[in-house]
Design a protein around this motif. Structure first.
Motif, PDB file in Angstrom:
ATOM      1  N   VAL A 481     125.838  51.022  21.167  1.00 57.20           N
ATOM      2  CA  VAL A 481     125.949  52.109  19.967  1.00 57.20           C
ATOM      3  C   VAL A 481     127.104  52.850  20.067  1.00 57.20           C
ATOM      4  O   VAL A 481     127.595  53.116  21.296  1.00 57.20           O
ATOM      5  CB  VAL A 481     124.730  52.975  19.622  1.00 57.20           C
ATOM      6  CG1 VAL A 481     123.556  52.118  19.408  1.00 57.20           C
ATOM      7  CG2 VAL A 481     124.458  53.820  20.930  1.00 57.20           C
ATOM      8  N   SER A 482     127.675  53.566  19.219  1.00 54.91           N
ATOM      9  CA  SER A 482     128.725  54.295  19.365  1.00 54.91           C
ATOM     10  C   SER A 482     128.380  55.724  19.646  1.00 54.91           C
ATOM     11  O   SER A 482     127.220  56.158  19.063  1.00 54.91           O
ATOM     12  CB  SER A 482     129.726  54.139  18.078  1.00 54.91           C
ATOM     13  OG  SER A 482     129.103  54.385  16.647  1.00 54.91           O
ATOM     14  N   PRO A 483     129.123  56.574  20.310  1.00 50.13           N
ATOM     15  CA  PRO A 483     128.647  57.792  20.591  1.00 50.13           C
ATOM     16  C   PRO A 483     128.435  58.649  19.334  1.00 50.13           C
ATOM     17  O   PRO A 483     127.658  59.373  19.563  1.00 50.13           O
ATOM     18  CB  PRO A 483     129.995  58.443  21.452  1.00 50.13           C
ATOM     19  CG  PRO A 483     130.867  57.420  21.656  1.00 50.13           C
ATOM     20  CD  PRO A 483     130.539  56.156  20.839  1.00 50.13           C
ATOM     21  N   ILE A 484     129.170  58.637  18.454  1.00 43.96           N
ATOM     22  CA  ILE A 484     129.111  59.573  17.106  1.00 43.96           C
ATOM     23  C   ILE A 484     127.677  59.387  16.752  1.00 43.96           C
ATOM     24  O   ILE A 484     127.053  60.368  16.225  1.00 43.96           O
ATOM     25  CB  ILE A 484     129.930  59.387  16.204  1.00 43.96           C
ATOM     26  CG1 ILE A 484     130.164  60.430  15.176  1.00 43.96           C
ATOM     27  CG2 ILE A 484     129.900  57.932  15.833  1.00 43.96           C
ATOM     28  CD1 ILE A 484     131.570  60.540  14.593  1.00 43.96           C
ATOM     29  N   LEU A 485     127.146  58.109  16.892  1.00 38.17           N
ATOM     30  CA  LEU A 485     125.694  57.885  16.377  1.00 38.17           C
ATOM     31  C   LEU A 485     124.624  58.426  17.189  1.00 38.17           C
ATOM     32  O   LEU A 485     123.577  58.866  16.533  1.00 38.17           O
ATOM     33  CB  LEU A 485     125.877  56.401  16.406  1.00 38.17           C
ATOM     34  CG  LEU A 485     124.635  55.973  15.154  1.00 38.17           C
ATOM     35  CD1 LEU A 485     125.431  54.864  14.540  1.00 38.17           C
ATOM     36  CD2 LEU A 485     123.479  55.149  16.061  1.00 38.17           C
ATOM     37  N   ILE A 486     124.801  58.684  18.290  1.00 38.56           N
ATOM     38  CA  ILE A 486     123.695  59.284  18.913  1.00 38.56           C
ATOM     39  C   ILE A 486     123.798  60.773  18.638  1.00 38.56           C
ATOM     40  O   ILE A 486     122.634  61.517  18.644  1.00 38.56           O
ATOM     41  CB  ILE A 486     124.288  59.405  20.769  1.00 38.56           C
ATOM     42  CG1 ILE A 486     124.466  57.910  21.235  1.00 38.56           C
ATOM     43  CG2 ILE A 486     123.367  60.237  21.320  1.00 38.56           C
ATOM     44  CD1 ILE A 486     123.056  57.492  21.325  1.00 38.56           C
ATOM     45  N   ILE A 487     124.822  61.442  18.282  1.00 40.95           N
ATOM     46  CA  ILE A 487     124.987  62.746  17.809  1.00 40.95           C
ATOM     47  C   ILE A 487     124.135  62.891  16.438  1.00 40.95           C
ATOM     48  O   ILE A 487     123.466  63.749  16.464  1.00 40.95           O
ATOM     49  CB  ILE A 487     126.322  63.473  17.430  1.00 40.95           C
ATOM     50  CG1 ILE A 487     127.191  63.039  18.908  1.00 40.95           C
ATOM     51  CG2 ILE A 487     126.481  64.760  17.123  1.00 40.95           C
ATOM     52  CD1 ILE A 487     128.491  63.397  18.702  1.00 40.95           C
ATOM     53  N   ILE A 488     124.548  61.851  15.588  1.00 43.05           N
ATOM     54  CA  ILE A 488     123.748  61.937  14.332  1.00 43.05           C
ATOM     55  C   ILE A 488     122.282  61.736  14.681  1.00 43.05           C
ATOM     56  O   ILE A 488     121.456  62.434  13.950  1.00 43.05           O
ATOM     57  CB  ILE A 488     124.344  60.692  13.570  1.00 43.05           C
ATOM     58  CG1 ILE A 488     125.675  60.568  13.365  1.00 43.05           C
ATOM     59  CG2 ILE A 488     123.541  60.474  12.144  1.00 43.05           C
ATOM     60  CD1 ILE A 488     126.182  61.277  12.114  1.00 43.05           C
ATOM     61  N   VAL A 489     121.644  60.830  15.553  1.00 39.59           N
ATOM     62  CA  VAL A 489     120.471  60.552  15.817  1.00 39.59           C
ATOM     63  C   VAL A 489     119.733  61.810  16.158  1.00 39.59           C
ATOM     64  O   VAL A 489     118.576  62.253  15.933  1.00 39.59           O
ATOM     65  CB  VAL A 489     120.159  59.337  16.597  1.00 39.59           C
ATOM     66  CG1 VAL A 489     118.858  59.161  16.901  1.00 39.59           C
ATOM     67  CG2 VAL A 489     120.806  58.157  15.692  1.00 39.59           C
ATOM     68  N   ALA A 490     120.397  62.506  17.235  1.00 40.49           N
ATOM     69  CA  ALA A 490     119.816  63.455  17.735  1.00 40.49           C
ATOM     70  C   ALA A 490     119.857  64.806  17.065  1.00 40.49           C
ATOM     71  O   ALA A 490     118.819  65.486  17.113  1.00 40.49           O
ATOM     72  CB  ALA A 490     120.991  64.157  18.849  1.00 40.49           C
ATOM     73  N   VAL A 491     120.790  64.953  16.089  1.00 34.23           N
ATOM     74  CA  VAL A 491     120.737  66.251  15.290  1.00 34.23           C
ATOM     75  C   VAL A 491     119.588  65.941  14.260  1.00 34.23           C
ATOM     76  O   VAL A 491     118.742  66.783  13.912  1.00 34.23           O
ATOM     77  CB  VAL A 491     122.044  66.236  14.518  1.00 34.23           C
ATOM     78  CG1 VAL A 491     121.731  67.309  13.305  1.00 34.23           C
ATOM     79  CG2 VAL A 491     123.086  66.869  15.612  1.00 34.23           C
ATOM     80  N   THR A 492     119.637  64.693  13.819  1.00 36.18           N
ATOM     81  CA  THR A 492     118.231  64.078  12.825  1.00 36.18           C
ATOM     82  C   THR A 492     117.046  64.498  13.535  1.00 36.18           C
ATOM     83  O   THR A 492     116.130  65.332  12.953  1.00 36.18           O
ATOM     84  CB  THR A 492     118.247  62.867  12.338  1.00 36.18           C
ATOM     85  OG1 THR A 492     119.697  62.652  11.951  1.00 36.18           O
ATOM     86  CG2 THR A 492     117.749  62.576  11.316  1.00 36.18           C
ATOM     87  N   GLY A 493     116.832  64.074  14.528  1.00 35.81           N
ATOM     88  CA  GLY A 493     115.714  64.293  15.342  1.00 35.81           C
ATOM     89  C   GLY A 493     115.225  65.786  15.662  1.00 35.81           C
ATOM     90  O   GLY A 493     114.259  66.222  15.395  1.00 35.81           O
TER      91      GLY A 493
END
Lengths: 611, 368, 430
Positions: A481-493
Motif C-alpha cells: 500500500v502507499s504511505p498516504i493510504l495508511i494515514i487515511i485509514v488511521a485517521v478514519t479509525g
C-alpha cells in the motif's frame, strides 16, 4: 410493490413501519410553524392520567399486604405473561394450580414442580411452628439464590423459637395472617395462592413458607445471590464526571438511577418478557414529565413480544426498535446512571433488562448518539469543541476513505500537483488498484480492532497499537500500500473511536464501506448519490414516534443543546420533540442572583411558569 | 375520499422545497439561457421574470382561495366537466412530464461532463432514477425535510463559488447596461418567467400545504428564488463577459473551474458536484412525486406509490429521445421556455375565469 | 418464497455491483496510470499541421527517487520531467499519438501553462487554437499562456529548475512572480480567451525566451538602463535556469503584433489593475547621475474614464501608486517634507511619460487596445447594438489619452532619516 420490497431489503428501509400509527405527534399548529421557535405550547393531553404503579408481587410495608398482593397478581394477569409460565413438569391436569390446605399435598406438588430428588439446588426444610399446638410447616428456597443467613435469622428463628410466646388455640384459618403480621420480621412478604407464583418467586431468590391448614403460602424476600458490585463504566469513559456504571443486577440499577433523581414522580414499572425465562424488564420514567403516550407505547411494544428468552438488552432492542434493518441504532444503550437520569429528565423512558449492565433509553435520535454526558460536565466552550470534533469525526469516518478513492481515481485535477505527483510516485510499486489497497487496509484495521477486543486481558490494547503500526509499516515497506493510504485509514479509525456511542460508531464504520464502493464505482457522483439516499432514509426513520433527525428536521423549538451546547443557564427548555408534559427546565432567569431584586423564592424545576 | 390521510408539510419546509426546486436550474443551463437572451442585462431579466411570477402567483392564489379543499384534477373536473377537465389536467401534466424528462437528461449530461466523462449516461441515469424513485416513494414529507436540511448547504456552496470567484470579477461586463435592448429584456423577462414554473407545484398539489400558509409560502419562495437567481446570474456576468457567458453548457461549473486560490486550492469544481447532484436528486424526486400525485388525484387512486415505477420507466425512456446534449438543451430552450409559461401559469387564471363565469366555487363552495 | 427471493435479491445486488464496476471503470484511472503534462508547447509542424511538445512529469524522480537508487534529491542522470515532441494535425490527436509510445495516458489536467511559438502567434493560428483548448474538460483555465521567442520545445527543454524537484511548482511560482516583479502580465488562459472574444480589449501573453547565458566582457562603458528595459532573451545573466520570462506579447485579435518590455508590461498591469509591486530604480531628480531605488505598489484600482466627443474618445486614466524608498545613492534625505514631493513628482512624471509612450505605441504602432479602455467605454452605450456600431477598434486609434499618476512615498525602508556623511566638506543639509 417490488420497489418497496427491494428498498426494504437493500437499504434497510422497513416500509411504512408497523408503528406508523404511533406518532409522538406535534400539534398541527406546531407542525405548521415548523421553524418557528417561539412555540412552546405542548400537548396538554390527559393531564389527569392515572398511573397504576404496579409492582410484581411484592408488598410494600406490612400494613397493606393484602391489597398489595392483590394488585400484584392483577397486574400480572393482563400482561399475558402468565400463560405457559409453568414448567412443563406441571401437567395441568395432574396437579392442582392452587395451593392446597393439606401440607403434605403441597410438599409433593412442590417436589414435583422442582424435580426434587434430582435437582439439588432446591432445598425444602421442614419444621414445626412452636405454637400450641405445633403447626407443621416447610419452606422452600434455592441454595445460592437465597441468603441462608437471612433465612436462619429472620424466618426460621422467629417461627421456630419465638412463636411459642403466644398462647394459640390450634390451627386457625388466620394462622398465616398471624404469622405474617407478628412473627415474620422480613421486610417484603407476600401471600401466594398459586403454585406458579411460588415457583417464580422461589426462582428469583425468595423463600416460600407453607403451613399446614393454610390455603396459601407466604413468600419472604431473601434474595442473596452473588452479583458484581458497582464498578466504573467500561465503554463510556469520561474525564470529568461520575465514574460508576450499571451492573447486572436489576435492583441495583434502578437504585443507581433513583439515587440520582430524588423524585417521587420517578416511576419504576416491571414487565416480564419471555415464556421460558421470565426476564424482568423495568421501565423507568418521570410521571409528571414524560409523555404518557410514549410510556404506553413502550409498554405496548414490550408486552407484545412473544419470545422465550432475552439474553441481553440488545435482544430486546432488536425486538422493539422501529427499523431493525437500519444501520443506525434507534435506542440509546448506556451504562452510565448519570446519562440515564439526564435523559429521563429530558422526557425519555429508560428500559432496564435484568442481568444487563446496559440500560436502554427511548426514543434514541441521531444526535443523542453523538452526545456524551461529559459535554455538560466540562465548561461550555469545551463542550462545544467536543461536539464539533465529534461531528467532524462522524464525517471523517463515513467519508474520508471514500473521498480519497474518488479523488485519487476520478478527480485527479483536484489534488494539488505536488501531492498528486507524490501519490503517483508512492503508488509506483504498488501492484493493486486504489480500491483494493484501501479495502485491504480497512479490513486489516477492522481485524485489529476485533482481535483487540477478543484477545484476553492486558494484551488487547498492545495488540491494537502493534498491529496497526507494524502492519502499516510493513505494508508500506513491502510496497503493498502507499504511505498516504495508511494515514487515511488511521485517521478514519481514530475518528470512528471518537464517536461516543458504540452502536452508532459501528453503524458509521459500516457505512464507510458502502461509500468506498460507491466512490470506487462512480466517484463523487457515487458519494453524493449515497449521501442523498442515506439522508432520505434517515429522514424517514422514526424512533418511538419521534423523527430520527428530530431537532434538525423537522425543525422543532431549540433546546439549546444540539451541536452547540449552550451554557447551562440558557438551556431553558426541554427538547420539544419529546412532547413532555413540562416543557421548561428552568425559568428564563435561572440565575436568580444576577438581579438585585431576587428576594422572592424562585420556583423549582417542576414549576412550569417559573417566571 | 377514502384516501390515506393527506401528508402536509409545514411552512419552512414548503419554502425550502419550492426554492430548492426553482433554483436548481442554476446548476444547469439557466444562466446560459438568460445570458444568451439578455447579454449584459441578463440579471434584469431574472428580476423582471420574478416580478411577473409574483403577478402570476397572485392569480394562482385567487384560484386556490376559491377552491381551498380540492385537488387540481378535482377542481378542473368540477369546473369544466370530466372531459374538458381531463384535458386541462393533461395540459398540466404534459409540460411537467416534458420538463421532468429533459431535466433528467440534462442532469445526466451534467454528471457526464463534470465527473464521469467516459461512463455511459444510461448507467448514470439509472442510478439517478433509483435515488429519485426511492425518495419519491418515501413521500413528500421526507423530500421536503431533505430540502429543508440540504438547502443551507447548497446555498452555501453556491455562495462559496461567488466568493471564490471574486478575484475574477470585472464590473465592466455588466455594461452596456441595457444589454440587447430594453424591449428584448422585458420581453424575455416575461417569457423567462417559465423558469419559475416549478411554482405550479402549489396549485397542482394545493392540499399538501396548510391552506392559510400558501400565500406566504408562495410569495416568500418567489422572492427568495429571485434573489438567489439574480445573485448567481449577476456573479456569473461579473466573471464572464456576456459573449463568453453564452457558451458553456454548465455556467456554474465553469465559474467553479476558474477559481484559483493559490497553488493548493484550484480546480475544486468536483466538490461542488456533491451539492449539485443532491439538489438534482431533490428536483427529480419532487417532480416524480408531483407527477404521480396529480395522476393519483386524477385517477382517484388511494396511493401514489404504485405509480412511481411506471412513471420513472416512462421518463427514463423519454429522456433518451434527444440525440445529443445540444438537442436536449435547445429543445427546452425553444419550446418549453418560449411557451411553457403560458401552459403552466395560464391554467389557474383560465380555471378562475371559467369558475367566475359559471359561478362555481368561491363563497357558495365555502358555505357548503 | 422468502428464501427464493432472497437469492434473487443477492443475484440482483451482485449484478448491480458488477455493472457499477464495469461501467464506472470507464471514467476512473489510477493516479499512476496517467502521465501528467505540466507544460504544453505548440508550434507549426514541419510535415503535419502542428508540432506539439509536452513536458511530462516523472513522479518517481520528483518524489525523491523512490526508496532505492538515485541517492539524494532526484539524481543527476534522471530529469524530473521529460519533453516529448510530436507532429499531429491537432492537439488532442497529438495526445493519442504520444500514447502510442508512452504507456500512461496523457492527461492535461495539471498543465500549468501553454507556450506558443512566435510564428504561430504572429500568423493568427494561436487565436484559432486557444478556443479549442478552453473547450476541453481537462485543461485549466488558470494556466498561463505565453509566447516563446524560440521554439517551444527548446523552452520546455530548458525547464530544469535547480531549486525545485518538481517543475510544476517552478512553473507556477514563476508565473506567480508577476505579483512582485511586474515584468510579465498576469494573463491566464481564461483571460486570454475572454479578451479574444470581446471587443473592448485585446489579449496579451507572457513572453518566454531561452537566455543566451553569456556575460559580455567588461569594457568600462556601463551605463544606466532601467531594469524593465529588457525583453525576454536580452537579459545579461548566467546560471540558474536558462530561461527568461520578461515582457509581454501584444495581440490584435488573434494575431501577435508586437512585444512589450518589462517596464511597459508594468505600465500595462497598472492600467489593468493587475499590478502588484515592483522595484523601480530611477535617476535621482536632484542629483542626476545618482539613483533612487523604490518599491512601488498600486494602492487603488486604476480609475479610467472614457468620454465620447466629436473628435473621438477622450480617455482619462488615473493611477494611484505608493512607494517605499529602499535606497538613495545621493544621500539626499527624501524623508524630509522638503524633498519628498520632488521625488514623488519626478516619479509621477516618469510613469506618466512611460504610459503616454506606451499608449501611443499601442494606438499607432500596434493598433490594439490591450488596456481594456474599450471595456470602460461599454458604460457609454446603452445596448449591445449601439456598442457594435461604435467600432471601438477604430475609435481607439484616435483617442486622446491623458494619464495622471498619483505617487505617494509612504515610508523609507527601515530608516527614518538619512544623515549626511559626517566629514568635513560634506554638504550639510540642515
Amino acid at each position: 410493490m417490488q420497489l418497496k420490497y427491494w428498498a426494504n431489503k437493500i437499504l434497510g428501509y422497513n416500509g411504512p413501519p408497523a408503528s406508523m400509527d404511533f406518532e409522538l405527534a406535534e400539534t398541527e399548529e406546531e407542525q405548521q410553524s415548523a421553524s418557528q421557535t417561539g412555540q412552546e405550547e405542548n400537548v396538554p393531553a390527559s393531564k389527569s392520567r392515572q398511573h397504576k404503579i404496579r409492582k410484581p408481587r411484592k408488598t410494600g410495608p406490612a400494613g397493606d399486604k393484602g391489597d398489595a398482593g392483590g394488585t400484584g397478581d392483577a397486574a400480572n394477569q393482563p400482561g399475558g405473561t402468565g400463560a405457559g409460565d409453568n414448567p412443563e413438569q406441571s401437567k395441568p391436569g395432574a396437579a392442582p394450580q392452587e395451593i392446597q390446605v393439606a401440607l403434605e399435598t403441597n410438599r409433593k406438588i412442590i417436589a414435583r414442580l422442582f424435580n426434587l430428588p434430582i435437582n439439588k439446588d432446591v432445598i425444602v426444610r421442614e419444621f414445626t411452628l412452636s405454637t400450641e399446638p405445633p403447626v407443621p410447616a416447610f419452606l422452600v428456597f434455592i441454595d445460592g439464590m437465597a441468603d441462608t443467613k437471612l433465612i436462619n435469622n429472620s424466618i426460621l428463628q422467629p417461627l421456630m423459637l419465638l412463636t411459642n410466646l403466644e398462647s394459640g388455640q390450634g390451627i386457625r384459618p388466620d394462622t398465616c395472617t398471624n404469622v405474617l403480621q407478628r412473627h415474620l420480621p422480613s421486610n417484603q412478604v407476600e401471600k401466594l395462592t398459586l403454585f406458579k407464583d411460588v415457583v417464580t418467586q422461589v426462582l428469583s431468590g425468595a423463600t416460600a413458607i407453607f403451613f399446614d391448614g393454610c390455603s396459601y403460602a407466604i413468600s419472604a424476600e431473601t434474595k442473596g445471590f452473588p452479583f458484581r458490585g458497582v464498578d466504573t463504566a467500561r465503554t463510556e469513559q469520561v474525564v470529568q464526571g461520575p465514574q460508576e456504571g450499571f451492573v447486572e443486577n436489576l435492583r441495583s440499577n434502578t437504585a443507581l438511577v433513583r439515587r440520582i433523581i430524588h423524585s417521587e414522580q420517578l416511576i419504576t414499572e416491571y414487565l416480564e418478557v419471555g415464556a421460558r425465562n421470565n426476564n424482568n424488564v423495568a421501565i423507568m420514567y418521570l410521571a409528571d414529565l414524560t409523555n404518557p403516550a410514549l410510556v404506553q407505547e413502550v409498554k405496548r411494544r414490550i408486552r407484545g413480544i412473544k419470545t422465550d428468552y432475552l439474553a441481553e438488552s440488545g435482544v430486546l432492542e432488536e425486538l422493539i426498535e422501529d427499523h431493525p434493518l437500519s444501520l443506525m441504532p434507534q435506542i440509546i444503550k448506556t451504562e452510565r446512571p448519570d446519562r440515564v437520569s439526564s435523559m429521563l429528565l429530558e422526557g425519555k423512558v429508560a428500559i432496564i433488562v435484568d442481568n444487563t449492565p446496559f440500560v436502554m433509553l427511548v426514543p434514541g435520535l441521531l444526535f443523542d448518539f453523538l452526545h456524551s454526558s461529559e459535554d455538560h460536565y466540562v465548561r461550555f466552550s469545551n463542550g462545544i469543541w467536543l461536539r464539533v470534533i465529534r461531528l467532524f469525526a462522524v464525517f471523517l469516518t463515513i467519508l474520508l476513505p471514500a473521498f480519497y478513492v474518488a479523488i485519487a481515481t476520478f478527480h485527479q485535477e483536484m489534488i494539488p500537483t505536488d501531492l498528486l505527483l507524490s501519490i503517483a510516485a508512492a503508488r509506483e510499486m504498488v501492484p493493486f488498484p486504489t480500491i483494493v489497497e484501501i479495502l485491504l487496509m480497512e479490513l486489516s484495521f477492522e481485524l485489529v480492532r476485533e482481535a483487540g477486543v477478543r484477545v484476553p486481558g492486558i494484551i488487547g490494547p498492545t495488540l491494537g497499537i502493534v498491529g496497526t503500526l507494524i502492519l502499516g509499516q510493513a505494508a508500506v515497506a513491502a510496497s503493498i500500500v502507499s504511505p498516504i493510504l495508511i494515514i487515511i485509514v488511521a485517521v478514519t479509525g481514530l475518528s470512528s473511536y471518537a464517536i461516543p456511542n458504540y452502536a452508532a460508531a459501528f453503524g458509521f464504520r459500516f457505512m464507510r464501506f458502502v461509500f468506498i464502493f460507491l466512490a470506487a464505482a462512480l466517484g463523487f457522483f457515487g458519494i453524493s448519490s449515497g449521501l442523498f439516499i442515506m439522508l432520505c432514509l434517515l429522514l424517514n426513520m422514526k424512533s418511538f414516534g419521534v423523527p430520527y433527525l428530530a431537532p434538525v428536521s423537522p425543525k422543532t423549538a431549540s433546546s439549546h443543546d444540539l451541536i452547540i451546547r449552550f451554557p447551562a443557564w440558557q438551556q431553558e427548555n426541554r427538547p420539544d420533540y419529546q412532547q413532555t408534559l413540562d416543557t421548561r427546565r428552568q425559568p428564563e432567569l435561572s440565575r436568580g442572583w444576577v438581579t438585585r431584586q431576587s428576594a422572592k423564592p424562585r420556583g423549582n424545576k417542576a414549576n412550569s411558569e417559573g417566571d | 375520499m377514502g384516501i390515506i390521510n393527506q401528508v402536509k408539510i409545514g411552512q419552512a419546509e414548503a419554502i425550502a422545497l419550492l426554492v430548492t426546486v426553482m433554483s436548481t436550474k442554476l446548476f444547469l443551463t439557466y444562466p446560459l439561457i438568460i445570458v444568451s437572451h439578455g447579454g449584459s442585462a441578463a440579471w434584469q431579466i431574472v428580476i423582471i421574470s420574478g416580478l411577473v411570477t409574483l403577478v402570476f402567483f397572485w392569480l394562482i392564489l385567487k384560484y386556490i382561495e376559491r377552491f381551498p379543499d380540492r385537488s387540481f384534477p378535482e377542481t378542473a373536473e368540477y369546473i369544466s366537466g370530466p372531459y374538458f377537465g381531463g384535458l386541462l389536467v393533461m395540459l398540466l401534466l404534459l409540460p411537467w412530464l416534458f420538463e421532468l424528462t429533459m431535466t433528467f437528461r440534462r442532469f445526466g449530461e451534467m454528471i457526464v461532463i463534470i465527473a464521469l466523462p467516459e461512463t455511459s449516461i444510461g448507467l448514470i441515469m439509472l442510478i439517478f432514477f433509483c435515488g429519485a424513485g426511492l425518495a419519491a416513494y418515501l413521500g413528500l414529507s421526507t423530500i421536503a425535510r431533505a430540502c429543508h436540511l440540504v438547502f443551507p448547504f447548497t446555498l452555501g456552496a453556491a455562495l462559496l463559488i461567488v466568493a471564490f470567484s471574486y478575484s475574477n470579477w470585472d464590473t465592466d461586463w455588466l455594461f452596456p447596461i441595457f444589454g440587447n435592448g430594453p424591449w428584448i429584456t422585458i420581453k424575455e423577462g416575461v417569457i423567462q418567467s417559465s423558469a419559475f414554473y416549478e411554482l405550479s407545484f402549489i396549485y397542482a398539489l394545493p392540499l399538501v400545504f396548510y391552506a392559510h400558509q400558501i400565500k406566504k409560502i408562495g410569495y416568500t419562495s418567489i422572492i427568495v428564488t429571485t434573489v438567489i437567481l439574480t445573485t448567481m446570474v449577476l456573479a456569473y456576468l461579473l466573471v464572464f463577459p456576456a459573449v463568453v457567458g453564452e457558451e458553456p453548457y454548465l455556467p456554474l461549473y465553469n465559474m467553479a473551474r476558474s477559481v484559483y486560490l493559490g497553488r493548493f486550492i484550484q480546480r475544486i469544481e468536483a466538490i461542488f458536484l456533491l451539492f449539485w447532484v443532491i439538489s438534482g436528486y431533490l428536483w427529480v424526486s419532487v417532480g416524480v412525486y408531483g407527477l404521480c400525485h396529480i395522476l393519483k388525484d386524477w385517477l382517484k387512486l388511494p396511493d401514489h406509490r404504485p405509480l412511481i415505477l411506471p412513471a420513472l420507466i416512462i421518463i427514463f425512456a423519454l429522456a433518451f429521445i434527444p440525440q445529443s446534449l445540444p438537442d436536449a438543451v435547445l429543445t427546452v430552450q425553444e419550446y418549453f421556455y418560449e411557451i411553457g409559461f403560458i401552459a403552466i401559469f395560464g391554467l389557474p387564471p383560465l380555471l378562475l375565469l371559467l369558475a367566475v363565469l359559471l359561478g362555481k366555487g368561491g363563497k357558495n363552495n365555502v358555505e357548503k | 418464497m422468502l428464501k427464493n427471493s432472497r437469492q434473487r435479491l443477492t443475484a440482483a445486488l451482485l449484478i448491480l455491483l458488477v455493472l457499477l464496476f464495469a461501467a464506472g471503470c470507464g471514467s476512473n484511472s489510477e493516479p499512476d496510470a496517467l502521465s501528467y503534462v505540466l507544460l504544453i508547447g505548440i508550434d507549426h509542424g514541419a510535415q503535419n499541421l502542428l508540432r506539439v511538445s509536452y513536458l511530462i512529469a516523472v513522479p518517481k524522480v520528483i518524489a525523491g527517487g523512490g526508496q532505492e537508487g538515485a541517492g539524494g534529491g532526484g539524481g543527476e542522470g534522471q530529469r524530473s520531467a521529460n519533453v516529448i515532441t510530436i507532429e499531429a494535425p491537432s492537439i488532442y490527436a497529438s495526445m493519442n499519438m504520444v500514447n502510442s509510445f508512452v504507456g500512461r495516458r496523457i492527461s492535461l489536467m495539471h498543465a500549468k501553462g501553454i507556450i506558443f511559438s512566435e510564428a504561430m502567434a504572429k500568423d493568427g493560428s494561436m487565436g484559432v487554437i486557444v478556443p479549442g483548448l478552453t473547450q476541453f474538460r481537462e485543461t485549466r483555465g488558470t494556466a498561463f499562456i505565453a509566447v516563446a521567442r524560440q521554439k517551444p520545445e527548446e523552452i520546455l527543454n530548458k525547464m530544469t529548475p535547480f531549486l525545485e524537484t518538481n517543475p510544476a511548482k517552478y512553473i507556477e511560482l514563476l508565473a506567480g512572480n508577476q505579483s512582485f516583479t511586474g515584468y510579465i502580465p498576469g494573463e491566464k488562459l481564461q483571460d486570454f480567451y475572454n479578451d479574444l472574444k470581446i471587443g473592448g480589449i485585446n489579449p496579451v501573453a507572457l513572453l518566454f525566451a531561452v537566455s543566451n547565458e553569456k556575460l559580455p566582457p567588461h569594457n568600462g562603458q556601463s551605463s544606466y538602463r532601467s531594469e524593465g528595459d529588457y525583453v525576454a532573451g536580452e537579459m545579461v545573466k548566467k546560471g540558474g535556469v536558462s530561461l527568461e520570462a520578461m515582457g509581454a506579447a501584444v495581440f490584435r485579435g488573434g494575431k501577435m503584433v508586437g512585444t512589450l518590455n518589462g517596464d511597459e508590461t508594468s505600465i500595462y498591469s497598472m492600467f489593468r489593475g493587475q499590478y502588484g509591486r515592483r522595484i523601480y530604480t530611477i535617476k535621482d531628480p536632484l542629483k542626476p547621475g545618482k539613483l533612487v531605488i523604490m518599491d512601488v505598489s498600486q494602492t487603488d484600482k486604476p480609475r479610467i474614464k472614457v468620454k465620447l466627443t466629436e473628435e473621438g474618445p477622450i480617455i482619462e486614466a488615473r493611477l494611484s501608486l505608493e512607494g517605499n524608498v529602499l535606497g538613495v545613492n545621493s544621500l539626499i534625505d527624501y524623508s524630509l517634507p522638503r524633498y519628498r514631493p520632488v521625488l514623488e513628482q519626478a516619479f509621477e512624471e516618469l510613469i506618466e511619460q512611460q504610459a503616454r509612450e506606451l499608449v501611443e505605441k499601442t494606438q499607432h504602432e500596434y493598433r490594439s487596445d490591450i488596456f481594456g479602455f474599450g471595456n470602460k467605454a461599454l458604460r457609454l452605450v446603452l445596448t449591445q447594438r449601439d456598442w457594435e456600431q461604435l467600432n471601438w477598434a477604430a475609435l481607439y486609434e484616435e483617442a486622446q489619452v491623458s494619464v495622471d499618476v498619483e505617487y505617494k512615498i509612504r515610508r523609507t525602508g527601515t530608516q527614518l532619516r538619512l544623515m549626511p556623511i559626517a566629514r568635513s566638506n560634506s554638504e550639510s543639509i540642515q
